[in-house]
Design a protein around this motif. Structure first.
Motif, PDB file in Angstrom:
ATOM      1  N   GLN A   1     -12.519   6.630   1.466  1.00  0.00           N
ATOM      2  CA  GLN A   1     -11.858   7.907   1.722  1.00  0.00           C
ATOM      3  C   GLN A   1     -10.435   7.520   1.876  1.00  0.00           C
ATOM      4  OE1 GLN A   1     -13.293   9.378   5.565  1.00  0.00           O
ATOM      5  NE2 GLN A   1     -11.473  10.857   5.749  1.00  0.00           N
ATOM      6  N   GLY A   2      -9.567   6.406   2.070  1.00  0.00           N
ATOM      7  CA  GLY A   2      -8.212   6.276   2.229  1.00  0.00           C
ATOM      8  C   GLY A   2      -7.615   5.543   1.062  1.00  0.00           C
ATOM      9  N   ALA A   3      -8.724   5.095   0.309  1.00  0.00           N
ATOM     10  CA  ALA A   3      -8.118   4.182  -0.897  1.00  0.00           C
ATOM     11  C   ALA A   3      -6.895   4.887  -1.910  1.00  0.00           C
ATOM     12  CB  ALA A   3      -9.320   3.746  -1.823  1.00  0.00           C
ATOM     13  N   ALA A   4      -7.114   6.055  -2.218  1.00  0.00           N
ATOM     14  CA  ALA A   4      -6.209   6.469  -3.279  1.00  0.00           C
ATOM     15  C   ALA A   4      -4.978   6.758  -2.620  1.00  0.00           C
ATOM     16  CB  ALA A   4      -6.690   7.849  -3.764  1.00  0.00           C
ATOM     17  N   VAL A   5      -4.845   7.528  -1.200  1.00  0.00           N
ATOM     18  CA  VAL A   5      -3.778   7.415  -0.519  1.00  0.00           C
ATOM     19  C   VAL A   5      -2.899   6.081  -0.219  1.00  0.00           C
ATOM     20  CG1 VAL A   5      -2.704   8.266   1.669  1.00  0.00           C
ATOM     21  CG2 VAL A   5      -4.284   9.477   0.579  1.00  0.00           C
ATOM     22  N   THR A   6      -3.778   5.013   0.189  1.00  0.00           N
ATOM     23  CA  THR A   6      -3.154   3.987   0.380  1.00  0.00           C
ATOM     24  C   THR A   6      -2.614   3.375  -0.909  1.00  0.00           C
ATOM     25  OG1 THR A   6      -4.874   3.141   2.113  1.00  0.00           O
ATOM     26  CG2 THR A   6      -3.626   1.419   1.023  1.00  0.00           C
ATOM     27  N   LEU A   7      -3.110   3.458  -2.123  1.00  0.00           N
ATOM     28  CA  LEU A   7      -2.665   2.934  -3.417  1.00  0.00           C
ATOM     29  C   LEU A   7      -1.258   3.679  -3.758  1.00  0.00           C
ATOM     30  CD1 LEU A   7      -5.902   2.644  -5.411  1.00  0.00           C
ATOM     31  CD2 LEU A   7      -4.359   0.587  -4.647  1.00  0.00           C
ATOM     32  N   ILE A   8      -1.095   4.915  -3.222  1.00  0.00           N
ATOM     33  CA  ILE A   8      -0.176   5.714  -3.749  1.00  0.00           C
ATOM     34  C   ILE A   8       1.032   5.354  -2.997  1.00  0.00           C
ATOM     35  CG2 ILE A   8       1.109   8.075  -3.841  1.00  0.00           C
ATOM     36  CD1 ILE A   8      -1.709   9.095  -4.675  1.00  0.00           C
ATOM     37  N   ALA A   9       0.718   4.957  -1.605  1.00  0.00           N
ATOM     38  CA  ALA A   9       1.675   4.791  -0.523  1.00  0.00           C
ATOM     39  C   ALA A   9       2.189   3.258  -0.620  1.00  0.00           C
ATOM     40  CB  ALA A   9       1.051   4.690   0.812  1.00  0.00           C
ATOM     41  N   MET A  10       1.649   2.350  -1.235  1.00  0.00           N
ATOM     42  CA  MET A  10       2.007   1.230  -1.768  1.00  0.00           C
ATOM     43  C   MET A  10       3.260   1.487  -2.765  1.00  0.00           C
ATOM     44  SD  MET A  10      -1.769  -0.951  -2.160  1.00  0.00           S
ATOM     45  CE  MET A  10      -1.133  -2.544  -2.731  1.00  0.00           C
ATOM     46  N   GLY A  11       3.155   2.341  -3.686  1.00  0.00           N
ATOM     47  CA  GLY A  11       4.169   2.340  -4.612  1.00  0.00           C
ATOM     48  C   GLY A  11       5.354   3.228  -3.928  1.00  0.00           C
TER      49      GLY A  11
ATOM     50  N   GLY B   1       3.325   9.667   4.785  1.00  0.00           N
ATOM     51  CA  GLY B   1       3.163   9.244   6.092  1.00  0.00           C
ATOM     52  C   GLY B   1       2.352   7.993   6.180  1.00  0.00           C
ATOM     53  N   ALA B   2       1.633   7.526   5.465  1.00  0.00           N
ATOM     54  CA  ALA B   2       0.902   6.186   5.566  1.00  0.00           C
ATOM     55  C   ALA B   2       2.078   5.116   5.293  1.00  0.00           C
ATOM     56  CB  ALA B   2      -0.117   6.004   4.431  1.00  0.00           C
ATOM     57  N   ALA B   3       3.339   5.112   4.727  1.00  0.00           N
ATOM     58  CA  ALA B   3       4.212   4.099   4.366  1.00  0.00           C
ATOM     59  C   ALA B   3       4.980   4.116   5.640  1.00  0.00           C
ATOM     60  CB  ALA B   3       4.777   4.397   3.192  1.00  0.00           C
ATOM     61  N   VAL B   4       5.079   5.388   6.178  1.00  0.00           N
ATOM     62  CA  VAL B   4       6.150   5.493   7.360  1.00  0.00           C
ATOM     63  C   VAL B   4       5.506   5.120   8.515  1.00  0.00           C
ATOM     64  CG1 VAL B   4       7.779   6.913   8.824  1.00  0.00           C
ATOM     65  CG2 VAL B   4       7.551   7.160   6.191  1.00  0.00           C
ATOM     66  N   ILE B   5       4.153   5.521   8.824  1.00  0.00           N
ATOM     67  CA  ILE B   5       3.448   5.165  10.002  1.00  0.00           C
ATOM     68  C   ILE B   5       3.257   3.581   9.909  1.00  0.00           C
ATOM     69  CG2 ILE B   5       1.254   5.290  10.983  1.00  0.00           C
ATOM     70  CD1 ILE B   5       0.965   8.198  10.059  1.00  0.00           C
ATOM     71  N   GLY B   6       3.021   3.069   8.655  1.00  0.00           N
ATOM     72  CA  GLY B   6       2.868   1.282   8.648  1.00  0.00           C
ATOM     73  C   GLY B   6       4.070   0.630   8.995  1.00  0.00           C
ATOM     74  N   GLY B   7       5.284   1.369   9.027  1.00  0.00           N
ATOM     75  CA  GLY B   7       6.551   0.757   9.328  1.00  0.00           C
ATOM     76  C   GLY B   7       7.670   0.579   8.303  1.00  0.00           C
ATOM     77  N   THR B   8       7.444   1.184   7.133  1.00  0.00           N
ATOM     78  CA  THR B   8       8.587   1.138   6.176  1.00  0.00           C
ATOM     79  C   THR B   8       9.619   2.214   6.933  1.00  0.00           C
ATOM     80  OG1 THR B   8       6.967   0.431   4.474  1.00  0.00           O
ATOM     81  CG2 THR B   8       9.111   1.785   3.915  1.00  0.00           C
ATOM     82  N   SER B   9      10.815   1.935   6.731  1.00  0.00           N
ATOM     83  CA  SER B   9      12.000   2.622   7.045  1.00  0.00           C
ATOM     84  C   SER B   9      12.390   3.829   6.185  1.00  0.00           C
ATOM     85  CB  SER B   9      13.083   2.136   7.576  1.00  0.00           C
ATOM     86  OG  SER B   9      14.288   2.857   7.738  1.00  0.00           O
ATOM     87  N   LEU B  10      12.602   5.068   6.566  1.00  0.00           N
ATOM     88  CA  LEU B  10      12.908   6.155   5.997  1.00  0.00           C
ATOM     89  C   LEU B  10      14.484   5.826   5.429  1.00  0.00           C
ATOM     90  CD1 LEU B  10      11.215   9.212   7.616  1.00  0.00           C
ATOM     91  CD2 LEU B  10      10.949   8.491   5.270  1.00  0.00           C
ATOM     92  N   PHE B  11      15.189   5.014   6.315  1.00  0.00           N
ATOM     93  CA  PHE B  11      16.473   4.839   5.998  1.00  0.00           C
ATOM     94  C   PHE B  11      16.677   3.844   4.882  1.00  0.00           C
ATOM     95  CE2 PHE B  11      15.848   6.394  10.278  1.00  0.00           C
ATOM     96  CZ  PHE B  11      16.802   7.478  10.178  1.00  0.00           C
TER      97      PHE B  11
ATOM     98  N   ALA C   1      -4.575   2.876   6.866  1.00  0.00           N
ATOM     99  CA  ALA C   1      -5.856   2.899   7.610  1.00  0.00           C
ATOM    100  C   ALA C   1      -5.680   3.830   8.950  1.00  0.00           C
ATOM    101  CB  ALA C   1      -5.821   1.304   8.247  1.00  0.00           C
ATOM    102  N   VAL C   2      -4.467   3.797   9.235  1.00  0.00           N
ATOM    103  CA  VAL C   2      -4.230   4.948  10.426  1.00  0.00           C
ATOM    104  C   VAL C   2      -4.747   6.163   9.852  1.00  0.00           C
ATOM    105  CG1 VAL C   2      -2.529   5.799  12.123  1.00  0.00           C
ATOM    106  CG2 VAL C   2      -2.586   3.380  11.837  1.00  0.00           C
ATOM    107  N   VAL C   3      -4.123   6.597   8.822  1.00  0.00           N
ATOM    108  CA  VAL C   3      -4.315   8.181   8.504  1.00  0.00           C
ATOM    109  C   VAL C   3      -5.791   8.457   8.146  1.00  0.00           C
ATOM    110  CG1 VAL C   3      -4.084   9.680   6.385  1.00  0.00           C
ATOM    111  CG2 VAL C   3      -1.830   8.394   7.320  1.00  0.00           C
ATOM    112  N   ALA C   4      -6.514   7.379   7.495  1.00  0.00           N
ATOM    113  CA  ALA C   4      -8.056   7.488   7.262  1.00  0.00           C
ATOM    114  C   ALA C   4      -8.510   7.553   8.379  1.00  0.00           C
ATOM    115  CB  ALA C   4      -8.217   6.227   6.629  1.00  0.00           C
TER     116      ALA C   4
END
Length: 419
Positions: free
Chosen positions: A71-81, A348-358, A372-375
């Motif tokens: 369920q969360g695979a596609a979102v996670t892969l996009i978030a990695m980029g 949201g996945a990237a930011v929730i995981g700890g990556t800074s928006l700044f 994982a949190v989003v899923a």
């Protein structure tokens, strides 16, 4: 009588080896100083899983556990980029529909043109590279803000998907290999073998690093901490593989359903590769340098424009991989592929995981944890019968909390002089 003073050289200074207590105090000091990393995501994941498990016991079943990964695979892969783009303080609002364009290319090449799966995959990824190159060039060379460029891409790519799918008709994806990516599982023995390889590789890297730092007289983590990390990974992978190897089919006579989903090692390999790129190569150091201070990086001789273009290429390429996985899971591509909540969940996945928006702070692992949190939120609230509207509200609140924690931690880090 004259006496001559004799000076004896004492033993060379030895860097004191830290204890577990000093290591924990140092970690707590970094947390108090604003360097919290992925701690909020990990704690949030534990709390969410605990709450959903209590309120819906079906959340802990092997079938639902496997569904969380697919369920969360596609979102996670996009978030990695997206992590790479966010590390520079930029944004890519087109990543969702870029994945849709690449998925449409995949479907056209594989289904309509009849080419083998590997040609279709290559065409989709090359499309992602071209998209990223164009976006990066407009941002780095022309000087258009990434928000504007990628917002234009968001609109344009949505139209391109419609044109590639000929007005809105679905294109089926029937190739067995492509369908297997998100719908098939590894044999149980292969799942255990890959887990053993992952644990062995991680243990070798950790122990080798520990030994090298000791040999050079550098400060290193206590051996107990290193062994605890290895033991923790062993426990997590062991439990995960054991659960996923349980029979999940309701009718075993018709169809057996057990094993680790194929998409899991795909994510794991990409996580290892991109983590190595960011943490062990000069390119990765340049990315962090540009994200931390672009002007200082330029004065240090770093080709800032090249780095800025490259992160958009990586982001769109990973969007292509996410699009491939999405097409595999749905067995088709339609005008909504890459649309709806895909972009919002990926950012949201990237930011929730700890990556800074700044910019300047983040890891590829953040995308996996945040994904994982989003899923878990989406899956758990679905099991509890909540509507899509409630899911969006809760996910938005979690994202806002993550961004607030990031802003507050940066403020504390600046106040303490650690940034």
């Amino acid at each position: 009588m004259t006496t001559t003073a004799v000076h004896k050289e004492g033993p060379a200074a030895v860097t004191p080896r830290p204890t577990v207590g000093s290591h924990l105090r140092g970690y707590w000091g970094r947390v108090r100083g604003g360097d919290i990393g992925a701690l909020p995501a990990v704690l949030g994941l534990i709390v969410l899983c605990t709450v959903f498990s209590i309120m819906r016991p079906s959340f802990l079943t092997a079938g639902n556990f496997a569904n969380l990964f697919t369920q969360g695979a596609a979102v996670t892969l996009i978030a990695m980029g997206l992590v790479f783009v966010l590390l520079l303080g930029e944004i890519d609002l087109s990543a969702g529909f870029a994945s849709g364009v690449c998925a449409a290319i995949l479907a056209n090449v594989a289904t309509k043109a009849g080419y083998p799966w590997y040609v279709a995959v290559l065409a989709a990824i090359l499309t992602g590279v071209v998209i990223g190159t164009v976006l990066g060039f407009l941002v780095a060379k022309i000087g258009i803000p990434s928000f504007v460029v990628t917002l234009a891409g968001f609109l344009a790519f949505q139209g391109i998907v419609l044109m590639l799918i000929s007005g809105g008709a679905n294109i089926s994806v029937n190739d067995e290999v492509l369908v297997a990516i998100a719908n098939r599982n590894l044999p149980p023995t292969l799942g255990w073998a890959l887990a053993a390889v992952a644990i062995g590789g991680y243990a070798a890297v950790q122990l080798l690093r520990h030994r090298k730092r000791l040999a050079r007289g550098l400060t290193t983590d206590p051996m107990a901490v290193v062994l605890a990390r290895i033991g923790g990974l062993t426990l997590i992978l062991g439990i995960a593989v054991y659960i996923l190897n349980q029979e999940r089919s309701r009718n075993v006579l018709i169809n057996s359903l057990k094993g680790v989903p194929i998409v899991v090692p795909v994510i794991a390999v990409l996580l290892i590769v991109w983590t190595f790129v960011l943490q062990r190569t000069s390119y990765g150091r340049h990315v962090y340098a540009v994200g931390g201070n672009k002007e200082a990086a330029r004065r240090a001789g770093i080709n800032v424009d090249k780095i800025r273009i490259s992160v958009f290429v990586i982001c769109s390429s990973m969007a292509a991989v996410g699009g491939i996985v999405a097409a595999s899971r749905a067995n088709s591509v339609d005008p909504n592929t890459g649309g709806s909540n895909v972009l919002l969940y990926a950012v949201g996945a990237a930011v929730i995981g700890g990556t800074s928006l700044f910019g300047g702070k983040g890891r590829v692992l953040d995308a996996v944890l945040g994904g994982a949190v989003v899923a878990v939120i989406d899956n758990g609230m679905g099991l509890m019968g909540y509507s899509a509207g409630v899911k969006y509200v809760v996910t938005g609140v979690v994202l806002l909390l993550a961004a607030s924690v990031d802003a507050l931690s940066r403020r504390r880090a600046s106040a303490s002089g650690t940034r």
